[in-house]
Write an enzyme that holds these catalytic residues in place. Structure first.
Site, PDB file in Angstrom:
ATOM      1  N   GLY A   1     -39.007  20.105  31.588  1.00 42.12           N
ATOM      2  CA  GLY A   1     -39.116  18.728  31.895  1.00 42.12           C
ATOM      3  C   GLY A   1     -37.849  17.865  31.595  1.00 42.12           C
ATOM      4  O   GLY A   1     -36.593  18.622  30.951  1.00 42.12           O
TER       5      GLY A   1
ATOM      6  N   CYS B   1     -32.764  24.592  23.003  1.00 43.86           N
ATOM      7  CA  CYS B   1     -33.049  24.165  24.412  1.00 43.86           C
ATOM      8  C   CYS B   1     -33.643  22.740  24.603  1.00 43.86           C
ATOM      9  O   CYS B   1     -32.869  21.893  24.204  1.00 43.86           O
ATOM     10  CB  CYS B   1     -33.967  25.193  25.156  1.00 43.86           C
ATOM     11  SG  CYS B   1     -33.761  24.997  27.114  1.00 43.86           S
TER      12      CYS B   1
ATOM     13  N   GLN C   1     -31.886  19.194  23.163  1.00 42.89           N
ATOM     14  CA  GLN C   1     -31.646  17.787  23.752  1.00 42.89           C
ATOM     15  C   GLN C   1     -32.394  16.559  23.195  1.00 42.89           C
ATOM     16  O   GLN C   1     -31.978  15.652  22.957  1.00 42.89           O
ATOM     17  CB  GLN C   1     -32.320  18.081  25.220  1.00 42.89           C
ATOM     18  CG  GLN C   1     -31.517  19.091  26.168  1.00 42.89           C
ATOM     19  CD  GLN C   1     -32.130  19.460  27.151  1.00 42.89           C
ATOM     20  OE1 GLN C   1     -33.347  19.142  27.319  1.00 42.89           O
ATOM     21  NE2 GLN C   1     -31.481  20.107  28.070  1.00 42.89           N
TER      22      GLN C   1
ATOM     23  N   ASN D   1     -32.114  28.517  30.762  1.00 39.00           N
ATOM     24  CA  ASN D   1     -32.989  28.110  31.893  1.00 39.00           C
ATOM     25  C   ASN D   1     -33.453  26.648  31.639  1.00 39.00           C
ATOM     26  O   ASN D   1     -34.589  26.193  30.881  1.00 39.00           O
ATOM     27  CB  ASN D   1     -34.438  28.786  31.639  1.00 39.00           C
ATOM     28  CG  ASN D   1     -35.398  28.506  32.888  1.00 39.00           C
ATOM     29  OD1 ASN D   1     -34.903  27.872  33.829  1.00 39.00           O
ATOM     30  ND2 ASN D   1     -36.712  28.689  32.431  1.00 39.00           N
TER      31      ASN D   1
ATOM     32  N   GLY E   1     -32.307  22.207  33.094  1.00 41.06           N
ATOM     33  CA  GLY E   1     -31.888  21.621  34.483  1.00 41.06           C
ATOM     34  C   GLY E   1     -31.154  20.209  33.613  1.00 41.06           C
ATOM     35  O   GLY E   1     -30.960  19.392  34.777  1.00 41.06           O
TER      36      GLY E   1
ATOM     37  N   HIS F   1     -30.698  30.033  24.614  1.00 44.50           N
ATOM     38  CA  HIS F   1     -31.892  30.774  23.821  1.00 44.50           C
ATOM     39  C   HIS F   1     -31.500  31.910  23.162  1.00 44.50           C
ATOM     40  O   HIS F   1     -31.413  33.118  23.565  1.00 44.50           O
ATOM     41  CB  HIS F   1     -32.865  31.418  24.812  1.00 44.50           C
ATOM     42  CG  HIS F   1     -33.699  30.245  25.530  1.00 44.50           C
ATOM     43  ND1 HIS F   1     -34.714  29.460  25.021  1.00 44.50           N
ATOM     44  CD2 HIS F   1     -33.236  29.616  26.962  1.00 44.50           C
ATOM     45  CE1 HIS F   1     -35.162  28.658  26.010  1.00 44.50           C
ATOM     46  NE2 HIS F   1     -34.179  28.763  26.863  1.00 44.50           N
TER      47      HIS F   1
ATOM     48  N   GLU G   1     -33.013  33.313  20.883  1.00 44.59           N
ATOM     49  CA  GLU G   1     -34.429  34.329  20.795  1.00 44.59           C
ATOM     50  C   GLU G   1     -34.721  34.944  21.893  1.00 44.59           C
ATOM     51  O   GLU G   1     -35.577  35.593  21.961  1.00 44.59           O
ATOM     52  CB  GLU G   1     -35.647  33.087  20.406  1.00 44.59           C
ATOM     53  CG  GLU G   1     -36.087  32.613  21.699  1.00 44.59           C
ATOM     54  CD  GLU G   1     -35.525  31.516  22.335  1.00 44.59           C
ATOM     55  OE1 GLU G   1     -35.948  31.068  23.455  1.00 44.59           O
ATOM     56  OE2 GLU G   1     -34.501  31.102  21.859  1.00 44.59           O
TER      57      GLU G   1
END
Length: 200
Positions: free
Chosen positions: A64, A89, A93, A131, A133, A173, A175
Site C-alpha cells: 500500500g 521496504c 518508507q 516490489n 510503488g 529486500h 531478506e
C-alpha cells in the site's frame, strides 16, 4: 496479539519486529541473530514495544501507500532515538515519514529481482529484489540522515542511515529468498554497528 519466539543466538540481542505485512524470511533472519524476538502487530503503540525492552527494532515490509499508514508512523516516531531501527521496504518508507520526509508514487513502480543498487555502507554495487510503488523523496530528509543507497536504474532513494539516530533502512529486500542474497549482509551490519557497538 504479539508473538514471542526464541532466537537461535543465546548471547544475541532482544529484537522486536513491527509487522506491517512481514515476510517469513525477515523473522527467520532476525531469529538467527537474536536471543529473543517479539513480533508486534502494526497497530501496536510505541510504548508497548518499548516495554519489551528491545535492543533493536525491525520495521517489516508491507503493502500500500505509506502515507495512509499514519498510526504506525506515530509508533515509529516514538521509537526513533531510543532504540536502533532497521527498516525494510514499507518499513523504510514509514521510518522516513516519521523523520519528517515525504514519499511519492512512482510512475511504474519497481518490481523483480534485478534492480542494481549502489551501497555506500557496504561499499559495493549489487543486485536487489524489489516490489513497491512508492519512494522516499531524498530532498525532504533531515540534514543528519544520509542517503546511502541509490537505485541505479532511476537514481531514486534506496536506503538511508543515521549514526546519531541509530537507524538504517532500505527500500529493497535484503531478506529475499531465493534471492538475490547480495545485500543480506545488511542485517549483520545493522547489528554490529548499533547493537554490538561496532566501529563501521
Amino acid at each position: 496479539e504479539p508473538i514471542e519466539l526464541m532466537g537461535d543466538l543465546p548471547q544475541g540481542p532482544r529484537c522486536a519486529i513491527l509487522d506491517l505485512g512481514c515476510k517469513e524470511n525477515i523473522v527467520r533472519l532476525t531469529r538467527q541473530r537474536s536471543s529473543l524476538v517479539k513480533i508486534f502487530p502494526s497497530r501496536a503503540s510505541g510504548q508497548q514495544i518499548l516495554d519489551f525492552k528491545p535492543q533493536a527494532v525491525i520495521l517489516s515490509n508491507g503493502p500500500g501507500d505509506p502515507a495512509d499508514v499514519q498510526e504506525s508512523v506515530e509508533t515509529i516516531r516514538r521509537l526513533v532515538g531510543r532504540v536502533p531501527i532497521f527498516g525494510i521496504c514499507m518499513g523504510h518508507q514509514l521510518l522516513s515519514l516519521a523523520l519528517g520526509a515525504k514519499t511519492f508514487r512512482l510512475r511504474f513502480g519497481h518490481r523483480g529481482a534485478n534492480h542494481p543498487i549502489s551501497d555506500q555502507l557496504l561499499n559495493k554495487v549489487y543486485v536487489s529484489s524489489q516490489n513497491h510503488g512508492y519512494a522516499v523523496d531524498p530532498k525532504t530528509l533531515p540534514d543528519d540522515v544520509q542517503l546511502t543507497h541509490t537505485n541505479l536504474n532511476d537514481q531514486t532513494c534506496a536506503g538511508i542511515f543515521s549514526k546519531d539516530r541509530k537507524i538504517l533502512s532500505v527500500q529493497f529486500h535484503p531478506e529475499a529468498c531465493p534471492g538475490p542474497h547480495d545485500s543480506m549482509a545488511l542485517f549483520d551490519y545493522f547489528i554490529e554497528t548499533f547493537v554490538n557497538g561496532g566501529t563501521q
